[in-house]
Motif scaffolding. Structure first.
Motif, PDB file in Angstrom:
ATOM      1  N   PHE A 580     -90.290 -68.209 -31.686  1.00  0.00           N
ATOM      2  CA  PHE A 580     -90.033 -68.935 -30.438  1.00  0.00           C
ATOM      3  C   PHE A 580     -91.353 -69.241 -29.736  1.00  0.00           C
ATOM      4  CE2 PHE A 580     -86.648 -65.968 -31.475  1.00  0.00           C
ATOM      5  CZ  PHE A 580     -85.560 -66.827 -31.598  1.00  0.00           C
ATOM      6  N   ARG A 581     -92.320 -69.682 -30.523  1.00  0.00           N
ATOM      7  CA  ARG A 581     -93.675 -69.895 -30.005  1.00  0.00           C
ATOM      8  C   ARG A 581     -93.825 -71.225 -29.266  1.00  0.00           C
ATOM      9  NH1 ARG A 581     -96.786 -69.256 -35.228  1.00  0.00           N
ATOM     10  NH2 ARG A 581     -94.803 -68.647 -36.129  1.00  0.00           N
ATOM     11  N   CYS A 582     -92.933 -72.179 -29.493  1.00  0.00           N
ATOM     12  CA  CYS A 582     -93.117 -73.538 -28.982  1.00  0.00           C
ATOM     13  C   CYS A 582     -92.321 -73.777 -27.705  1.00  0.00           C
ATOM     14  CB  CYS A 582     -92.690 -74.573 -30.024  1.00  0.00           C
ATOM     15  SG  CYS A 582     -93.633 -74.490 -31.552  1.00  0.00           S
ATOM     16  N   THR A 583     -92.939 -74.461 -26.753  1.00  0.00           N
ATOM     17  CA  THR A 583     -92.202 -74.951 -25.592  1.00  0.00           C
ATOM     18  C   THR A 583     -91.412 -76.185 -26.010  1.00  0.00           C
ATOM     19  OG1 THR A 583     -93.986 -76.417 -24.893  1.00  0.00           O
ATOM     20  CG2 THR A 583     -94.038 -74.143 -24.065  1.00  0.00           C
ATOM     21  N   GLU A 584     -90.502 -76.635 -25.159  1.00  0.00           N
ATOM     22  CA  GLU A 584     -89.720 -77.835 -25.477  1.00  0.00           C
ATOM     23  C   GLU A 584     -90.625 -79.041 -25.648  1.00  0.00           C
ATOM     24  OE1 GLU A 584     -86.538 -78.562 -22.802  1.00  0.00           O
ATOM     25  OE2 GLU A 584     -85.599 -76.608 -23.093  1.00  0.00           O
ATOM     26  N   GLU A 585     -91.644 -79.146 -24.814  1.00  0.00           N
ATOM     27  CA  GLU A 585     -92.565 -80.288 -24.924  1.00  0.00           C
ATOM     28  C   GLU A 585     -93.354 -80.225 -26.227  1.00  0.00           C
ATOM     29  OE1 GLU A 585     -96.265 -82.391 -22.477  1.00  0.00           O
ATOM     30  OE2 GLU A 585     -95.294 -80.583 -21.702  1.00  0.00           O
ATOM     31  N   GLU A 586     -93.832 -79.033 -26.595  1.00  0.00           N
ATOM     32  CA  GLU A 586     -94.563 -78.888 -27.850  1.00  0.00           C
ATOM     33  C   GLU A 586     -93.670 -79.209 -29.040  1.00  0.00           C
ATOM     34  OE1 GLU A 586     -97.759 -75.394 -26.537  1.00  0.00           O
ATOM     35  OE2 GLU A 586     -95.849 -74.866 -27.480  1.00  0.00           O
ATOM     36  N   HIS A 587     -92.413 -78.814 -28.937  1.00  0.00           N
ATOM     37  CA  HIS A 587     -91.476 -79.080 -30.024  1.00  0.00           C
ATOM     38  C   HIS A 587     -91.253 -80.583 -30.184  1.00  0.00           C
ATOM     39  CE1 HIS A 587     -87.923 -78.834 -32.574  1.00  0.00           C
ATOM     40  NE2 HIS A 587     -88.176 -77.536 -32.744  1.00  0.00           N
ATOM     41  N   ARG A 672    -107.176 -62.986 -26.237  1.00  0.00           N
ATOM     42  CA  ARG A 672    -107.922 -63.393 -27.442  1.00  0.00           C
ATOM     43  C   ARG A 672    -107.071 -64.310 -28.316  1.00  0.00           C
ATOM     44  NH1 ARG A 672    -110.100 -58.436 -30.731  1.00  0.00           N
ATOM     45  NH2 ARG A 672    -110.786 -60.177 -32.056  1.00  0.00           N
ATOM     46  N   SER A 673    -105.786 -64.015 -28.409  1.00  0.00           N
ATOM     47  CA  SER A 673    -104.884 -64.852 -29.196  1.00  0.00           C
ATOM     48  C   SER A 673    -104.826 -66.270 -28.631  1.00  0.00           C
ATOM     49  CB  SER A 673    -103.487 -64.229 -29.228  1.00  0.00           C
ATOM     50  OG  SER A 673    -102.580 -65.053 -29.934  1.00  0.00           O
ATOM     51  N   LEU A 674    -104.725 -66.380 -27.310  1.00  0.00           N
ATOM     52  CA  LEU A 674    -104.682 -67.704 -26.674  1.00  0.00           C
ATOM     53  C   LEU A 674    -106.013 -68.432 -26.821  1.00  0.00           C
ATOM     54  CD1 LEU A 674    -102.611 -67.228 -23.387  1.00  0.00           C
ATOM     55  CD2 LEU A 674    -102.055 -68.667 -25.350  1.00  0.00           C
ATOM     56  N   ASN A 675    -107.099 -67.697 -26.776  1.00  0.00           N
ATOM     57  CA  ASN A 675    -108.397 -68.330 -26.994  1.00  0.00           C
ATOM     58  C   ASN A 675    -108.517 -68.873 -28.409  1.00  0.00           C
ATOM     59  OD1 ASN A 675    -109.253 -67.794 -24.386  1.00  0.00           O
ATOM     60  ND2 ASN A 675    -110.236 -65.842 -24.938  1.00  0.00           N
ATOM     61  N   TRP A 676    -107.889 -68.156 -29.338  1.00  0.00           N
ATOM     62  CA  TRP A 676    -107.932 -68.597 -30.737  1.00  0.00           C
ATOM     63  C   TRP A 676    -107.031 -69.811 -30.949  1.00  0.00           C
ATOM     64  CZ3 TRP A 676    -111.233 -67.151 -34.404  1.00  0.00           C
ATOM     65  CH2 TRP A 676    -110.966 -67.546 -35.723  1.00  0.00           C
ATOM     66  N   LYS A 677    -105.859 -69.832 -30.334  1.00  0.00           N
ATOM     67  CA  LYS A 677    -104.928 -70.954 -30.451  1.00  0.00           C
ATOM     68  C   LYS A 677    -104.217 -71.117 -29.108  1.00  0.00           C
ATOM     69  CE  LYS A 677    -101.147 -72.776 -33.316  1.00  0.00           C
ATOM     70  NZ  LYS A 677    -101.836 -74.067 -33.535  1.00  0.00           N
ATOM     71  N   SER A 678    -104.561 -72.165 -28.404  1.00  0.00           N
ATOM     72  CA  SER A 678    -104.104 -72.307 -27.015  1.00  0.00           C
ATOM     73  C   SER A 678    -102.690 -72.860 -26.894  1.00  0.00           C
ATOM     74  CB  SER A 678    -105.065 -73.217 -26.243  1.00  0.00           C
ATOM     75  OG  SER A 678    -105.141 -74.500 -26.852  1.00  0.00           O
ATOM     76  N   THR A 679    -102.183 -73.531 -27.929  1.00  0.00           N
ATOM     77  CA  THR A 679    -100.826 -74.078 -27.885  1.00  0.00           C
ATOM     78  C   THR A 679     -99.985 -73.468 -28.998  1.00  0.00           C
ATOM     79  OG1 THR A 679    -101.417 -75.939 -29.327  1.00  0.00           O
ATOM     80  CG2 THR A 679    -101.684 -76.264 -26.949  1.00  0.00           C
ATOM     81  N   HIS A 680     -98.673 -73.665 -28.917  1.00  0.00           N
ATOM     82  CA  HIS A 680     -97.756 -73.142 -29.934  1.00  0.00           C
ATOM     83  C   HIS A 680     -98.033 -71.660 -30.193  1.00  0.00           C
ATOM     84  CE1 HIS A 680     -98.320 -77.487 -30.748  1.00  0.00           C
ATOM     85  NE2 HIS A 680     -97.012 -77.484 -30.956  1.00  0.00           N
ATOM     86  N   ASN A 681     -98.134 -70.913 -29.094  1.00  0.00           N
ATOM     87  CA  ASN A 681     -98.514 -69.504 -29.200  1.00  0.00           C
ATOM     88  C   ASN A 681     -97.643 -68.682 -28.262  1.00  0.00           C
ATOM     89  OD1 ASN A 681     -99.769 -67.012 -29.390  1.00  0.00           O
ATOM     90  ND2 ASN A 681    -101.847 -67.851 -29.299  1.00  0.00           N
ATOM     91  N   VAL A 682     -96.926 -67.723 -28.818  1.00  0.00           N
ATOM     92  CA  VAL A 682     -96.016 -66.899 -28.039  1.00  0.00           C
ATOM     93  C   VAL A 682     -96.765 -65.906 -27.144  1.00  0.00           C
ATOM     94  CG1 VAL A 682     -95.739 -64.981 -29.663  1.00  0.00           C
ATOM     95  CG2 VAL A 682     -93.787 -65.701 -28.266  1.00  0.00           C
ATOM     96  N   ALA A 683     -98.084 -65.829 -27.291  1.00  0.00           N
ATOM     97  CA  ALA A 683     -98.871 -64.931 -26.436  1.00  0.00           C
ATOM     98  C   ALA A 683     -98.675 -65.243 -24.962  1.00  0.00           C
ATOM     99  CB  ALA A 683    -100.358 -65.030 -26.799  1.00  0.00           C
TER     100      ALA A 683
END
Length: 695
Positions: A580-587, A672-683
């Motif tokens: 469930f990592r994606c927001t509706e907009e990202e999806h 750190r997870s968000l810094n590595w991948k800022s979108t599509h990330n459940v962090a």
């Protein structure tokens, strides 16, 4: 004359040795060919398994022929065709129910044709336009345009092909003609004193038929209605039957063209010249001590073709490959430059920088003087790098094919999904039993991945109902346990953990830990384009020198662990969040052709091993083992350079830190997870939950 002959012979042997050193040798050529054919079989198998058997792919070009080097960096040409189409040259070849198109050769250059639409119920011409991909010609015939194939996002037009933007791959949409083109029939009966190619080779080549590809003649006024006749299958047959000296001659010709002529003369024109030369010369000429003489002869023939502005197609000589492509000034420059290379007795080869050819030759000729102080890779390291790259690409593509198959089955109800998965496995096994050597190899590597996924789906259904894991599920999981070093066993351990069988899960995880040697095990991912340095790949030398790809897969490769949403009951909660990592907009905005995996839980094998060990030891109340697993998880995230889903590993580490009640450390992991991948990330959701706990 004797002195000149000795010099040419000596130069030939030195050049042959250099080419051997950079991987143009029998073993490496065969490895390239075998890998290319397995690639081809994987493409076909993927479509056969998903019940899309009307699509077939062929891999052509230098990569599959084995006529390339690391420096040449040739692309991989993929021809895609559908069996729904039937290109015919006579009405007797018409087939009911197919899209039949008649080749028309009036008012087109040799080697080209137009395609007239026929009716699918009776063998007569169709009179109405089916859609915008067709138009009437001056005689009122319904002709198919060659622009009907639209480019996909990120692709560019490259001749008849659509290409990746970096030009590493060409995708040609071809239409199949099962009969040999009539213009090429004289080649079948064309004989020479030296009898190459022989009768059997010609028959084998002709039986493959031909294709038509969507490109017209560059000087035609109706280019959009013309299609080029492609004899790629026959060309591949002939290239596969050339000896190593002929392959080396072709490689050097391509290097000369790229170095001194900026690629104005194409590799295909060089190949055509080579095939003519091999046909008209005695096979005894093509020995390594005569390599320079063979190169000079090839250059003379190529120079003549450019001088008279006519390079006849090997199978259809009336088709001039230079027609309309070079102006007079360019031709004169090419003739002059080729003449200089010939007059120098190919000493100009010393100026080729590709693969350090010139420097290597200079070093052999002057062993005590090293030009420019360049130290190049040893022959063994060059070959190992080639093998590493071939195997890396092959194993990555195996996982891509697996993901594509699973994605194609992931949109149905559970019962139908499992039935279709079983059918896919049966198709794969049938492909293995009845296929060629390359088809068997492809099926043997793909089948265990499918078996593991089916076993996990069945186990997930059992757990959701509160049942014990069925024998059928465990049997499918056991069939897939040797899919690679780790992922099959990790899915089994995950199933056992989620079903409450903690002790067996712990034993399975210990087995994975013993098998996973970080010095030789390469993590591979099929859902991300992760670029690695060839020399940093960890495939062991012994496995690289082995032709058994399945053995190498079981020793040197750790695929990522993939759980679809139908397998969610076999996934620990810490990993389940990844579904469930994606927001509706990202999806809405993502590319579903490539990003479908974002609805799944996907994690690299090594961090998942230590995360699952941490959770297992926690259930077993083994505090020491729990801390050891946590420490190794931290060490893996910080030191493993080839993690493809580092953000997921950091999220799992954050979950462990929350269990340890180290909330600030957990917060650091998620940041750190968000810094590595800022979108599509459940962090993001983990951080929100942490803030709630702080407040």
């Amino acid at each position: 004359m004797d002195r000149l002959a000795d010099e040419l012979r000596d130069f030939s042997l030195r050049l042959s040795r250099v080419l051997d050193d950079i991987g143009v040798n029998e073993r490496t050529v065969m490895m390239r060919r075998r890998t290319g054919l397995i690639f081809e079989s994987l493409n076909t198998l993927e479509r056969y398994v998903t019940n899309n058997g009307d699509l077939t792919m062929f891999m052509f070009g230098s990569q599959t022929e084995g006529s390339t080097t690391l420096g040449l960096n040739s692309d991989r040409d993929t021809l895609i065709y559908s069996n729904r189409w039937n290109i015919i040259q006579d009405l007797c070849q018409w087939e009911q129910g197919k899209i039949n198109l008649m080749m028309l050769r009036d008012n087109v250059a040799p080697g080209y044709c137009r395609l007239q639409m026929l009716r699918s119920d009776i063998p007569v011409a169709r009179e109405d336009l089916p859609d915008d991909d067709y138009e009437y010609d001056d005689e009122g015939r319904v002709l198919m345009k060659n622009t009907f194939h639209d480019l996909q996002p990120g692709e560019i037009r490259h001749g008849p092909a659509s290409s990746d933007a970096d030009l590493n791959s060409d995708y040609v949409l071809g239409l199949p003609c099962r009969s040999w083109p009539t213009e090429a029939l004289p080649w079948v009966t064309r004989t020479t004193a030296h009898q190459w190619p022989g009768r059997n080779l010609k028959c084998f080549s002709v039986n493959g038929g031909c294709f038509v590809v969507p490109t017209g003649h560059c000087l035609s006024e109706t280019e959009r209605l013309e299609w080029r006749i492609s004899t790629s299958i026959a060309e591949r047959c002939l290239m596969f039957n050339m000896n190593i000296t002929q392959i080396r001659c072709y490689v050097v010709l391509k290097m000369i063209m790229k170095t001194f002529l900026n690629g104005i003369v194409t590799s295909y024109q060089c190949k055509t010249v080579l095939m003519y030369l091999v046909e008209i010369t005695n096979s005894e000429l093509w020995r390594e001590e005569n390599l320079i003489s063979c190169i000079i002869m090839s250059l003379r023939l190529l120079q003549l073709c450019v001088f008279i502005n006519n390079c006849p197609h090997y199978f259809i000589p009336e088709n001039n490959l230079l027609d309309g492509r070079l102006n007079l000034e360019t031709r004169q420059n090419i003739v002059f430059m080729i003449g200089n290379i010939i007059d120098s007795k190919c000493i100009a080869i010393l100026g080729i920088e590709m693969d350090n050819i010139g420097d290597r030759l200079y070093a052999i000729c002057n062993p005590f003087i090293r030009r420019n102080s360049i130290y190049f890779m040893s022959p063994k390291d060059v070959c190992l790098n080639i093998y590493r790259w071939l195997q890396h690409d092959l194993y990555k593509y195996i996982h891509i094919s697996f993901l594509q198959i699973v994605n194609g089955l992931d949109n149905h109800t559970h019962i139908r999904n499992c039935d279709e998965m079983k059918d896919s496995i049966r198709r794969t096994l049938k492909f293995r039993e009845n296929g060629s050597c390359s088809e068997r190899a492809a099926a043997e590597m793909l089948a265990p991945l499918l078996c593991t996924t089916l076993g996990t789906k069945l186990a997930s259904a059992d757990i959701s109902r509160g049942w014990c894991i069925s024998a059928e599920s465990l049997q499918w999981l056991s069939f897939g346990i040797d899919s690679d070093v780790a992922s099959g066993r990790l899915k089994l351990a995950s199933v056992l953990f989620c079903s409450g069988d903690i002790h067996r899960s712990s034993v399975t995880l210990h087995d994975v830990e013993q098998r996973y040697d970080t010095r030789v095990t390469e993590p591979l991912c099929g859902c991300k384009d992760f670029r690695v340095n060839i020399s940093s790949l960890r495939f062991s030398d012994n496995c690289l020198l082995c032709y058994d790809y399945k053995t190498t897969l079981n020793i040197n490769v750790a695929f990522e662990v993939v759980f679809t949403r139908e397998e969610k009951h076999c996934v620990p909660n810490g990993l389940k969040y990844e579904m469930f990592r994606c927001t509706e907009e990202e999806h809405r905005n993502r590319d579903e052709n490539h990003d479908y995996w974002m609805d799944w839980a996907v994690v690299d094998s090594l961090p998942y091993l230590y995360y699952l060990q941490y959770m297992t030891y926690r259930r077993l109340d083994n505090r020491a083992g729990q801390q050891r697993a946590l420490g190794r998880l931290i060490h893996t995230i910080d030191t493993e350079p080839h993690l493809h889903h580092r953000e997921t590993a950091l999220n799992l580490l954050g979950q462990c830190m929350e269990i340890e009640d180290r909330l600030m450390d957990a917060f650091t992991c998620y940041r750190r997870s968000l810094n590595w991948k800022s979108t599509h990330n459940v962090a993001r959701w983990h951080i929100v939950n942490l803030l709630y706990r702080f407040l």
